[in-house]
Design an enzyme around this catalytic site. Sequence first.
Site, PDB file in Angstrom:
ATOM      1  CG  ASP A 192      31.572 -12.824  32.311  1.00 37.52           C
ATOM      2  OD1 ASP A 192      31.165 -13.324  31.253  1.00 37.52           O
ATOM      3  OD2 ASP A 192      30.823 -12.432  33.226  1.00 37.52           O
ATOM      4  CG  HIS A 217      26.698 -11.281  36.150  1.00 38.22           C
ATOM      5  ND1 HIS A 217      27.903 -11.510  36.751  1.00 38.22           N
ATOM      6  CD2 HIS A 217      26.858 -11.620  34.846  1.00 38.22           C
ATOM      7  CE1 HIS A 217      28.766 -11.970  35.850  1.00 38.22           C
ATOM      8  NE2 HIS A 217      28.143 -12.050  34.681  1.00 38.22           N
ATOM      9  CD  GLU A 218      23.908 -12.391  32.306  1.00 42.15           C
ATOM     10  OE1 GLU A 218      24.320 -11.911  31.235  1.00 42.15           O
ATOM     11  OE2 GLU A 218      24.513 -13.291  32.908  1.00 42.15           O
ATOM     12  CG  HIS A 247      27.716  -8.971  30.856  1.00 43.51           C
ATOM     13  ND1 HIS A 247      29.080  -8.827  30.869  1.00 43.51           N
ATOM     14  CD2 HIS A 247      27.464 -10.098  31.559  1.00 43.51           C
ATOM     15  CE1 HIS A 247      29.626  -9.825  31.564  1.00 43.51           C
ATOM     16  NE2 HIS A 247      28.660 -10.601  32.008  1.00 43.51           N
TER      17      HIS A 247
END
Length: 255
Positions: free
Chosen positions: A190, A112-113, A116
């Site tokens: 988000d 997930h990170e 980004h």
Amino acid sequence: LDPALLRPGRFDRQVVVDIPDIKGREGILKVHTSKIPLAKSVNLHVIARGTPGFSGADLANLVNEAALSAAKKNKRKVGMEEFEFSKDKVLMGPERRSVVISEEERRITAYHESGHAILGMLLPNADPVHKMTIIPRGLSLGLTQSLPETDKHNLKREYINDQITLLMGGRAAEEIVFGKGGITTGAQNDIERATKTARKMVCEWGMSEKLGPLQYGQKEEPIFIGKEIARHKDYSEKTSEMIDAEIREIVESAY
Ligand code: ZN
């Protein structure tokens, strides 16, 4: 203050104090560090540059945290690394190393990170990635922090668009790696931020071709502190549907 003090006829004069710019931040840091022994390595200008968006209280907190972490290490002077450590703490919340996270959850957070962070590097208008972590901090399981290079007072549409794309990157990465059934609730914040930003583009900043440079919904000034600013609806049902469709279009195309 008791909100009753702000009733009309009482303290009805308000002074707006904007958050400080880089020069202001350096000045504030000087004030708060004046009674603290600083190591030679400490450069307040560099700290001021790395803390856009910090309020005076945030900076006071930063200095305090840096002094505390130097004291914990039995150091006689506060060095640059203590400031860096406390900056992360103020920016991203304290680390919560005691939380037990399964390997599976850690893996999902890492992907997930990364979503980004990769977008932060690829998008031409995004702020540079400052740091990313999968150690739980504050309320989140992981975090990717980007910091603007300069103070921004006026945001360009291309910057805002990239911002929304960056926000959707976490969910997109989850879907690519784990499939539609593997997406998680980790994207809640988000999605919330992306939707809010898209709504502002359409309703406040006149950045939608379909709806034109108009304001939709007048803000009602809050009488009491702590009350959400209510929106006064001043458009038709038909326009309302167009706004919803446009917000959805912005976020989905970013995704
Ligand atoms: Zn995320």
